[in-house]
Design a protein around this motif. Structure first.
Motif, mmCIF file in Angstrom:
data_model
loop_
_atom_site.group_PDB
_atom_site.id
_atom_site.type_symbol
_atom_site.label_atom_id
_atom_site.label_comp_id
_atom_site.label_asym_id
_atom_site.label_seq_id
_atom_site.Cartn_x
_atom_site.Cartn_y
_atom_site.Cartn_z
ATOM 1 N N LYS A 56 0.837 -1.199 0.000
ATOM 2 C CA LYS A 56 0.000 0.000 0.000
ATOM 3 C C LYS A 56 0.869 1.244 0.000
ATOM 4 O O LYS A 56 0.564 2.215 -0.706
ATOM 5 N N ALA A 57 1.948 1.233 0.759
ATOM 6 C CA ALA A 57 2.856 2.377 0.783
ATOM 7 C C ALA A 57 3.493 2.585 -0.587
ATOM 8 O O ALA A 57 3.621 3.722 -1.055
ATOM 9 N N ALA A 61 3.008 5.851 -2.914
ATOM 10 C CA ALA A 61 4.172 6.593 -3.408
ATOM 11 C C ALA A 61 4.123 6.696 -4.925
ATOM 12 O O ALA A 61 4.430 7.753 -5.498
ATOM 13 N N SER A 62 3.723 5.637 -5.588
ATOM 14 C CA SER A 62 3.628 5.647 -7.046
ATOM 15 C C SER A 62 2.561 6.635 -7.507
ATOM 16 O O SER A 62 2.772 7.392 -8.461
ATOM 17 N N SER A 63 1.414 6.646 -6.834
ATOM 18 C CA SER A 63 0.352 7.571 -7.237
ATOM 19 C C SER A 63 0.761 9.013 -6.971
ATOM 20 O O SER A 63 0.435 9.909 -7.755
ATOM 21 N N ARG A 64 1.480 9.274 -5.878
ATOM 22 C CA ARG A 64 1.961 10.625 -5.609
ATOM 23 C C ARG A 64 2.994 11.053 -6.651
ATOM 24 O O ARG A 64 3.033 12.211 -7.060
ATOM 25 N N LEU A 65 3.826 10.117 -7.076
ATOM 26 C CA LEU A 65 4.842 10.437 -8.075
ATOM 27 C C LEU A 65 4.209 10.771 -9.416
ATOM 28 O O LEU A 65 4.598 11.727 -10.076
ATOM 29 N N VAL A 68 2.755 14.264 -9.512
ATOM 30 C CA VAL A 68 3.745 15.323 -9.687
ATOM 31 C C VAL A 68 4.380 15.237 -11.064
ATOM 32 O O VAL A 68 4.574 16.237 -11.739
ATOM 33 N N LEU A 69 4.695 14.057 -11.490
ATOM 34 C CA LEU A 69 5.385 13.841 -12.754
ATOM 35 C C LEU A 69 4.510 12.931 -13.610
ATOM 36 O O LEU A 69 4.644 11.707 -13.552
ATOM 37 N N PRO A 70 3.573 13.495 -14.383
ATOM 38 C CA PRO A 70 2.660 12.632 -15.132
ATOM 39 C C PRO A 70 3.397 11.802 -16.182
ATOM 40 O O PRO A 70 4.485 12.148 -16.609
ATOM 41 N N ALA A 71 2.779 10.750 -16.581
ATOM 42 C CA ALA A 71 3.372 9.864 -17.584
ATOM 43 C C ALA A 71 3.455 10.577 -18.921
ATOM 44 O O ALA A 71 2.658 11.468 -19.238
ATOM 45 N N ILE A 72 4.391 10.206 -19.731
ATOM 46 C CA ILE A 72 4.567 10.815 -21.053
ATOM 47 C C ILE A 72 3.471 10.279 -21.962
ATOM 48 O O ILE A 72 3.342 9.072 -22.161
ATOM 49 N N PRO A 73 2.669 11.167 -22.507
ATOM 50 C CA PRO A 73 1.584 10.686 -23.375
ATOM 51 C C PRO A 73 2.145 10.135 -24.679
ATOM 52 O O PRO A 73 3.029 10.716 -25.294
ATOM 53 N N GLN A 74 1.635 9.020 -25.111
ATOM 54 C CA GLN A 74 2.099 8.375 -26.323
ATOM 55 C C GLN A 74 1.286 8.814 -27.527
ATOM 56 O O GLN A 74 1.718 8.655 -28.667
ATOM 57 N N GLY A 75 0.101 9.299 -27.288
ATOM 58 C CA GLY A 75 -0.750 9.693 -28.414
ATOM 59 C C GLY A 75 -1.234 8.480 -29.164
ATOM 60 O O GLY A 75 -1.473 7.418 -28.598
#
Length: 83
Positions: A56-57, A61-65, A68-75
């Motif tokens: 869960k931790a 942490a992954s969701s908080r990351l 802040v730093l969204p995934a690179i959209p692939q389009g």
């Protein structure tokens, strides 16, 4: 004649006491086995809780990351096919 009756009564009493002793020993052994199984179950449950808490931790942490730093959209690009 009385001596045979006394011997028979003593044998019956001794056999009964041995039977009760056998039952008591088996009950003690069963109690020890159950206590040991309970302790193993408690340890396994504690370990499972720790693993769940760790997962869960990591998910938090992954969701908080990603917040802040969204995934690179692939389009609409698809992977290139080579060969």
């Amino acid at each position: 004649m009385r001596m045979y009756v006394i011997v028979a009564v003593v044998v019956v009493i001794v056999a009964g006491l041995l039977f009760l002793l056998d039952r008591a020993v088996k009950a003690i052994q069963e109690g020890r086995r159950r206590r040991a199984a309970g302790m193993r179950l408690y340890a396994a449950a504690a370990q499972a809780e720790a693993v769940a808490k760790q997962r869960k931790a990591a998910a938090d942490a992954s969701s908080r990351l990603t917040a802040v730093l969204p995934a690179i959209p692939q389009g609409d690009k698809t992977p290139r096919k080579v060969a």
